[in-house]
Enzyme design. Structure first.
Site, PDB file in Angstrom:
ATOM      1  N   TRP A 181      16.516  -5.784  38.822  1.00 22.98           N
ATOM      2  CA  TRP A 181      17.426  -7.097  38.437  1.00 22.98           C
ATOM      3  C   TRP A 181      18.963  -6.127  38.314  1.00 22.98           C
ATOM      4  CZ3 TRP A 181      21.013  -5.333  33.885  1.00 22.98           C
ATOM      5  CH2 TRP A 181      22.056  -6.617  33.170  1.00 22.98           C
ATOM      6  N   GLU A 222      14.753 -10.718  39.604  1.00 23.57           N
ATOM      7  CA  GLU A 222      15.429 -11.387  38.192  1.00 23.57           C
ATOM      8  C   GLU A 222      16.749 -11.599  39.036  1.00 23.57           C
ATOM      9  OE1 GLU A 222      15.211  -9.144  34.627  1.00 23.57           O
ATOM     10  OE2 GLU A 222      15.985 -10.506  33.301  1.00 23.57           O
ATOM     11  N   LYS A 224      20.084 -13.999  37.551  1.00 21.20           N
ATOM     12  CA  LYS A 224      21.296 -14.889  36.199  1.00 21.20           C
ATOM     13  C   LYS A 224      21.940 -14.740  36.814  1.00 21.20           C
ATOM     14  CE  LYS A 224      22.778 -12.092  32.268  1.00 21.20           C
ATOM     15  NZ  LYS A 224      22.661 -10.667  31.636  1.00 21.20           N
ATOM     16  N   ASP A 255      13.761 -14.828  33.241  1.00 24.80           N
ATOM     17  CA  ASP A 255      14.156 -14.748  32.422  1.00 24.80           C
ATOM     18  C   ASP A 255      15.028 -15.613  31.789  1.00 24.80           C
ATOM     19  OD1 ASP A 255      16.077 -14.121  29.570  1.00 24.80           O
ATOM     20  OD2 ASP A 255      15.844 -11.720  30.360  1.00 24.80           O
ATOM     21  N   HIS A 258      18.615 -16.747  31.403  1.00 19.80           N
ATOM     22  CA  HIS A 258      19.274 -16.499  32.542  1.00 19.80           C
ATOM     23  C   HIS A 258      19.718 -17.711  32.620  1.00 19.80           C
ATOM     24  CE1 HIS A 258      18.956 -12.100  32.775  1.00 19.80           C
ATOM     25  NE2 HIS A 258      19.091 -12.194  31.656  1.00 19.80           N
ATOM     26  N   HIS A 282      10.280 -13.147  31.618  1.00 19.97           N
ATOM     27  CA  HIS A 282      10.531 -12.430  30.224  1.00 19.97           C
ATOM     28  C   HIS A 282      10.910 -13.398  29.490  1.00 19.97           C
ATOM     29  CE1 HIS A 282      12.914  -8.374  32.883  1.00 19.97           C
ATOM     30  NE2 HIS A 282      11.552  -8.879  32.444  1.00 19.97           N
ATOM     31  N   ASP A 290      23.428 -15.792  26.022  1.00 18.33           N
ATOM     32  CA  ASP A 290      21.867 -15.210  27.006  1.00 18.33           C
ATOM     33  C   ASP A 290      21.942 -13.907  25.991  1.00 18.33           C
ATOM     34  OD1 ASP A 290      19.951 -13.991  27.726  1.00 18.33           O
ATOM     35  OD2 ASP A 290      21.640 -12.706  29.198  1.00 18.33           O
ATOM     36  N   ASP A 292      19.496 -12.988  24.018  1.00 19.67           N
ATOM     37  CA  ASP A 292      18.252 -11.669  23.732  1.00 19.67           C
ATOM     38  C   ASP A 292      18.022 -11.425  21.844  1.00 19.67           C
ATOM     39  OD1 ASP A 292      17.315 -11.190  26.892  1.00 19.67           O
ATOM     40  OD2 ASP A 292      19.362 -10.046  26.910  1.00 19.67           O
ATOM     41  N   ASP A 321      11.534  -9.574  26.582  1.00 22.89           N
ATOM     42  CA  ASP A 321      12.726  -9.043  26.829  1.00 22.89           C
ATOM     43  C   ASP A 321      13.641  -9.588  25.832  1.00 22.89           C
ATOM     44  OD1 ASP A 321      14.846  -7.814  27.414  1.00 22.89           O
ATOM     45  OD2 ASP A 321      14.947  -8.904  29.736  1.00 22.89           O
TER      46      ASP A 321
HETATM   47  C1  RNT Z   1      19.715  -8.837  31.526  1.00 26.00           C
HETATM   48  C2  RNT Z   1      18.297  -8.817  32.535  1.00 26.00           C
HETATM   49  C3  RNT Z   1      17.094  -7.502  31.966  1.00 26.00           C
HETATM   50  C4  RNT Z   1      17.256  -6.735  30.973  1.00 26.00           C
HETATM   51  C5  RNT Z   1      16.832  -5.645  31.066  1.00 26.00           C
HETATM   52  C6  RNT Z   1      17.144  -4.150  30.220  1.00 26.00           C
HETATM   53  O1  RNT Z   1      20.516  -9.745  31.709  1.00 26.00           O
HETATM   54  O2  RNT Z   1      17.346  -9.818  30.960  1.00 26.00           O
HETATM   55  O3  RNT Z   1      15.731  -7.830  32.298  1.00 26.00           O
HETATM   56  O4  RNT Z   1      17.224  -7.310  29.627  1.00 26.00           O
HETATM   57  O5  RNT Z   1      16.901  -4.654  32.298  1.00 26.00           O
HETATM   58 ZN    ZN Z   2      15.793  -9.894  31.447  1.00 25.62          ZN
END
Ligand code: RNT
Ligand code: ZN
Length: 412
Positions: A181, A222, A224, A255, A258, A282, A290, A292, A321
């Site tokens: 990523w 990955e 985004k 993810d 994303h 993720h 995003d 998290d 994640d």
């Molecule tokens: C970031 C991604 C990525 C990170 C990690 C730490 O937006 O989601 O996966 O969260 O690699």
């Molecule tokens: Zn991620």
């Protein structure tokens, strides 16, 4: 009759087998991200997370050393059921006293302590090159940088991570997923959208041209949509990453934070699995963006797991994640992991025959059955799963005790 026995009968009447669901849930590996314990700081540069990701909150007790992080992970493992893997980032390299190595110098031996840790506990390992929180990524560009020396630095990093992944696979006896990523992007509208993507594509080509043992390493990419400070453009967008993955035999990684907030990551699973042998996830909770947040037993997570089960659970590699520093980090970790497993259990207990109702055009019955399934006694099946896994239901008390005896003694 115990509560579980009663639940088993209720599910049986709906055509769902709780015994089979518990067995499948026990076997499905969940890859636990190491970075919830220390706010994505790591041990090499000690820099705060950058590249459009951010941990907010200043709850005391952050893990500040490999020993502390390992102790925290052990504690989390003891309070989460089922099979787990450990997902590491390159920034968590562990150096000997007085030693250091930059990201383009990392070697398997810098991860030996992690391999020992995993092997002793029977955990598989997954890995991530760290293309952020580093002086060479300060302008937010890595593999897409117009500066060749910057690209070359990160290409070397990306190649070295393939070697480390092979080492992990050998040490643990389990293939290692290695996720690429890159945060690369721009705050405001760029003039040239093609150049950065072309450079990123060529850099990825160079990384994978180094070769890797396909039996040991599963590279994933990955995508985004945007990040903080990278609002206008992300080089590694959905189309870029999907195009690259499908063309080059790389596994796409989604993810769910994303995408645009009303876009469903769950819906993408069935489409992707028609064209890719497997996909990786993720699992996170994106609140308005995003963000998290800690994963939750919510509609989105349940939808994702329902699709994973329907399309073939073996082909979906699941990782967590999220990062929250506003509450006890250990509690956050356990809550998120358990939520993912609860959602998976929900999916594994889906009433039988829903697909048939759809094909028969009986959308009335389909809607009724789907709504009914939400009120089934899943809690009793979850409790039984915990009991059989030897994991206590209540973790808050244990977390508070750990906070008192371990976390509160830490410097910050
Ligand atoms: C970031 C991604 C990525 C990170 C990690 C730490 O937006 O989601 O996966 O969260 O690699
Ligand atoms: Zn991620």
């Amino acid at each position: 009759m115990t509560r579980y026995e009663s639940a088993r009968k209720i599910y049986e009447a709906a055509g769902a087998d709780t015994e089979r669901a518990i067995a499948r849930l026990s076997e499905k590996e969940i890859s636990i991200h190491c970075w919830q314990g220390d706010d994505v700081v790591g041990f090499d540069c000690g820099m705060e997370a950058s590249g459009g990701i951010q941990t907010t909150g200043s709850y005391p007790g952050r893990a500040g050393s490999p020993e502390e992080l390992m102790a925290d992970i052990d504690f989390v493992l003891s309070l989460t059921p089922g099979k787990k893997r450990l997902n590491l980032h390159a920034s968590y390299a562990i150096f000997e006293e007085g030693e250091s190595a930059d990201r383009n110098e990392l070697e398997p031996r810098h991860f030996e302590k992690w391999a020992d840790f995993a092997a002793e506990r029977g955990l598989g390992l997954d890995f991530n090159p760290t293309f952020f929180s580093h002086p060479m990524a300060e302008d937010g560009l890595t593999l897409s940088s117009p500066r060749k020396e910057v690209r070359d630095f990160w290409i070397e990093h990306g190649r070295r991570c393939l070697r480390i992944a092979e080492y992990f696979a050998r040490r643990t006896g389990s293939p290692c997923l290695v996720n690429y990523w890159m945060p690369d992007g721009f705050k405001d509208y760029p003039a040239d959208r093609e150049g950065p993507r072309r450079r990123m594509k060529e850099a990825l080509d160079e990384i994978f041209a180094a070769g890797y043992d396909k039996k040991l390493v599963i590279p994933t990419l990955e995508s985004k949509v945007f990040g903080i400070g990278v609002e206008a453009y992300t080089a590694g967008s959905a189309e870029f990453c999907l195009g690259y993955s499908l063309k080059n035999g790389i596994t796409p990684l989604m993810d769910n934070g994303h995408y645009h907030p009303t876009e469903s990551a769950a819906d993408k699973i069935s489409a992707l699995l028609l064209f890719s042998d497997r996909i990786a996830l993720h699992v996170t909770r994106h609140m308005r963006w995003d963000s998290d947040h800690v994963a939750s037993f919510d509609d989105e997570t349940r939808d994702i797991m329902c699709q994973a089960v329907r399309c073939g659970l073996d082909r979906v590699l699941i990782a967590t994640d999220f990062f929250d520093a506003s509450i006890n980090r250990i509690s956050a970790w356990i809550t998120g992991i358990r939520s993912v497993q609860k959602a998976l259990l929900f999916a594994l207990l889906e009433p039988e025959g829903l697909g048939r109702l759809q094909d028969e055009g009986d959308y009335t019955a389909l809607q009724v059955r789907l709504e009914e399934s939400k009120m089934m006694p899943i809690g009793d099946v979850w409790s039984e799963f915990l009991r059989r896994s030897g994991v206590k239901e209540d973790y808050l008390g244990a977390v508070r005790e750990y906070e008192k005896t371990v976390l509160s003694l830490r410097k910050k």
